[in-house]
Design a protein around this motif. Structure first.
Motif, PDB file in Angstrom:
ATOM      1  N   VAL A   1    -117.670  84.794-104.047  1.00 36.54           N
ATOM      2  CA  VAL A   1    -118.794  85.289-102.936  1.00 36.54           C
ATOM      3  C   VAL A   1    -119.441  83.899-102.494  1.00 36.54           C
ATOM      4  N   ALA A   2    -119.244  83.639-101.310  1.00 32.43           N
ATOM      5  CA  ALA A   2    -119.752  82.497-100.547  1.00 32.43           C
ATOM      6  C   ALA A   2    -120.784  83.110 -99.713  1.00 32.43           C
ATOM      7  N   VAL A   3    -122.149  82.206 -99.790  1.00 36.76           N
ATOM      8  CA  VAL A   3    -123.196  82.518 -98.945  1.00 36.76           C
ATOM      9  C   VAL A   3    -123.460  81.226 -97.763  1.00 36.76           C
ATOM     10  N   VAL A   4    -123.335  81.322 -96.558  1.00 41.79           N
ATOM     11  CA  VAL A   4    -123.416  80.362 -95.539  1.00 41.79           C
ATOM     12  C   VAL A   4    -124.471  80.466 -94.727  1.00 41.79           C
ATOM     13  N   PRO A   5    -125.518  79.734 -94.263  1.00 42.89           N
ATOM     14  CA  PRO A   5    -126.520  79.785 -93.260  1.00 42.89           C
ATOM     15  C   PRO A   5    -125.660  79.543 -91.710  1.00 42.89           C
ATOM     16  N   ALA A   6    -126.001  80.171 -90.665  1.00 48.03           N
ATOM     17  CA  ALA A   6    -125.715  79.963 -89.320  1.00 48.03           C
ATOM     18  C   ALA A   6    -126.383  80.509 -88.544  1.00 48.03           C
TER      19      ALA A   6
ATOM     20  N   SER B   1    -125.205  81.951 -84.902  1.00 52.77           N
ATOM     21  CA  SER B   1    -123.948  82.035 -84.206  1.00 52.77           C
ATOM     22  C   SER B   1    -124.477  82.166 -82.756  1.00 52.77           C
ATOM     23  N   TYR B   2    -125.475  82.431 -82.180  1.00 50.57           N
ATOM     24  CA  TYR B   2    -125.823  82.274 -80.695  1.00 50.57           C
ATOM     25  C   TYR B   2    -125.625  80.831 -80.316  1.00 50.57           C
ATOM     26  N   THR B   3    -125.955  80.062 -80.861  1.00 52.14           N
ATOM     27  CA  THR B   3    -125.811  78.625 -80.765  1.00 52.14           C
ATOM     28  C   THR B   3    -124.367  77.885 -81.180  1.00 52.14           C
ATOM     29  N   GLY B   4    -123.899  78.656 -82.243  1.00 52.83           N
ATOM     30  CA  GLY B   4    -122.482  78.205 -82.844  1.00 52.83           C
ATOM     31  C   GLY B   4    -122.663  77.390 -84.083  1.00 52.83           C
ATOM     32  N   GLU B   5    -123.892  77.079 -84.249  1.00 52.25           N
ATOM     33  CA  GLU B   5    -124.346  76.156 -85.591  1.00 52.25           C
ATOM     34  C   GLU B   5    -123.707  76.648 -86.765  1.00 52.25           C
ATOM     35  N   ASN B   6    -123.112  75.689 -87.418  1.00 53.00           N
ATOM     36  CA  ASN B   6    -122.470  76.002 -88.810  1.00 53.00           C
ATOM     37  C   ASN B   6    -121.405  77.059 -89.037  1.00 53.00           C
ATOM     38  N   LEU B   7    -120.759  77.105 -87.952  1.00 48.52           N
ATOM     39  CA  LEU B   7    -119.823  78.043 -87.967  1.00 48.52           C
ATOM     40  C   LEU B   7    -118.574  77.307 -87.835  1.00 48.52           C
TER      41      LEU B   7
ATOM     42  N   VAL C   1    -118.179  74.250 -87.082  1.00 49.50           N
ATOM     43  CA  VAL C   1    -118.622  72.806 -87.245  1.00 49.50           C
ATOM     44  C   VAL C   1    -119.974  72.720 -87.898  1.00 49.50           C
ATOM     45  N   SER C   2    -120.246  72.089 -89.003  1.00 46.24           N
ATOM     46  CA  SER C   2    -121.503  72.096 -89.385  1.00 46.24           C
ATOM     47  C   SER C   2    -122.397  71.522 -88.335  1.00 46.24           C
ATOM     48  N   THR C   3    -123.825  72.255 -88.741  1.00 49.64           N
ATOM     49  CA  THR C   3    -124.814  71.953 -87.650  1.00 49.64           C
ATOM     50  C   THR C   3    -125.400  70.659 -87.752  1.00 49.64           C
ATOM     51  N   GLU C   4    -125.854  70.090 -86.930  1.00 50.12           N
ATOM     52  CA  GLU C   4    -126.476  68.777 -86.604  1.00 50.12           C
ATOM     53  C   GLU C   4    -128.078  68.844 -86.644  1.00 50.12           C
ATOM     54  N   ASP C   5    -128.595  70.080 -86.962  1.00 48.31           N
ATOM     55  CA  ASP C   5    -129.788  70.245 -86.777  1.00 48.31           C
ATOM     56  C   ASP C   5    -130.568  69.682 -87.990  1.00 48.31           C
ATOM     57  N   GLY C   6    -131.685  68.834 -87.838  1.00 45.32           N
ATOM     58  CA  GLY C   6    -132.107  68.005 -89.055  1.00 45.32           C
ATOM     59  C   GLY C   6    -132.828  69.053 -89.862  1.00 45.32           C
ATOM     60  N   ALA C   7    -133.154  70.252 -89.430  1.00 44.51           N
ATOM     61  CA  ALA C   7    -134.038  71.066 -90.305  1.00 44.51           C
ATOM     62  C   ALA C   7    -132.997  71.666 -91.332  1.00 44.51           C
ATOM     63  N   ALA C   8    -131.707  71.643 -91.292  1.00 46.26           N
ATOM     64  CA  ALA C   8    -130.634  72.377 -92.034  1.00 46.26           C
ATOM     65  C   ALA C   8    -130.102  71.113 -93.033  1.00 46.26           C
TER      66      ALA C   8
ATOM     67  N   TRP D   1    -120.716  74.965 -99.522  1.00 45.65           N
ATOM     68  CA  TRP D   1    -120.506  75.982-100.733  1.00 45.65           C
ATOM     69  C   TRP D   1    -120.658  75.330-101.984  1.00 45.65           C
ATOM     70  N   GLN D   2    -121.061  75.985-102.759  1.00 47.48           N
ATOM     71  CA  GLN D   2    -121.061  75.539-104.308  1.00 47.48           C
ATOM     72  C   GLN D   2    -120.265  76.444-105.239  1.00 47.48           C
ATOM     73  N   ILE D   3    -119.196  76.074-105.632  1.00 48.02           N
ATOM     74  CA  ILE D   3    -118.213  76.704-106.216  1.00 48.02           C
ATOM     75  C   ILE D   3    -118.858  77.316-107.734  1.00 48.02           C
ATOM     76  N   GLY D   4    -118.934  78.410-108.159  1.00 48.94           N
ATOM     77  CA  GLY D   4    -119.214  79.037-109.340  1.00 48.94           C
ATOM     78  C   GLY D   4    -120.629  79.344-109.358  1.00 48.94           C
ATOM     79  N   ALA D   5    -121.236  79.131-108.309  1.00 49.21           N
ATOM     80  CA  ALA D   5    -122.873  79.525-108.266  1.00 49.21           C
ATOM     81  C   ALA D   5    -123.037  80.632-107.321  1.00 49.21           C
TER      82      ALA D   5
END
Length: 129
Positions: free
Chosen positions: A94-99, A101-107, A109-116, A122-126
Motif C-alpha cells: 500500500v502506498a499513500v500519496v498526497p496530491a 489533482s486540480y492543479t496537477g501537483e504531485n501527480l 511531477v513532484s509539487t514545488e509548493d513549499g508547504a509540501a 513513498w516509504q517502502i515497508g511503512a
C-alpha cells in the motif's frame, strides 16, 4: 467492478478536506448512518475481487495548505482499515500519496509548493508501498 477483478493495482482517491473524508469513511451500522461510507466499501470490494496492491491518493491537499498533520491523520485511518480484516492488504503493498489533482501537483511531477516540503516520497515497508 468487472475491471477491478482483472486489476493488479487499485487507486483509491480520498479527499483531504475536512468533512469530505469523514463522510466517505464513516463506519455506518447505526440508525443515523446505517450504511458505511463508500471509501470503506470500495476498499472491501477491491480486495474481495483479488486486487493485491493499493495506491491511496489523498487529494485536495492544496485545499488544506498541504497540512502534514491532516495527511498523516487520513493516512493512518485508511491504513488501519485497509491492512486489517476484512480487507487485509499487506502493509508493504500500500502506498499513500498526497496530491492536488486540480492543479496537477504531485501527480506526474513532484509539487514545488513549499508547504509540501515535508513529503519526500513513498516509504517502502511503512505502509507506503
Amino acid at each position: 467492478a468487472v475491471g477491478a477483478s482483472l486489476a493488479d493495482v487499485a487507486v483509491l482517491v480520498v479527499s483531504a478536506k475536512r468533512g469530505e473524508f469523514e463522510q466517505g469513511f464513516q463506519k455506518g451500522g447505526t440508525k443515523v448512518e446505517p450504511r458505511p461510507g463508500m471509501t470503506r466499501e470500495e476498499l472491501v470490494l477491491a480486495r474481495s475481487l483479488g486486487v493485491k496492491q493499493l495506491i491511496i491518493v489523498v487529494n485536495k491537499m492544496d485545499a488544506v495548505n498541504w497540512d502534514q498533520t491532516r495527511f498523516e491523520e487520513i493516512r493512518e485511518e485508511v491504513l488501519r482499515f485497509a491492512t486489517r480484516p476484512p480487507v487485509g492488504f499487506a502493509a508493504d503493498a500500500v502506498a499513500v500519496v498526497p496530491a492536488a489533482s486540480y492543479t496537477g501537483e504531485n501527480l506526474a511531477v513532484s509539487t514545488e509548493d513549499g508547504a509540501a516540503a515535508w513529503y519526500t516520497g513513498w516509504q517502502i515497508g511503512a505502509g507506503d508501498g
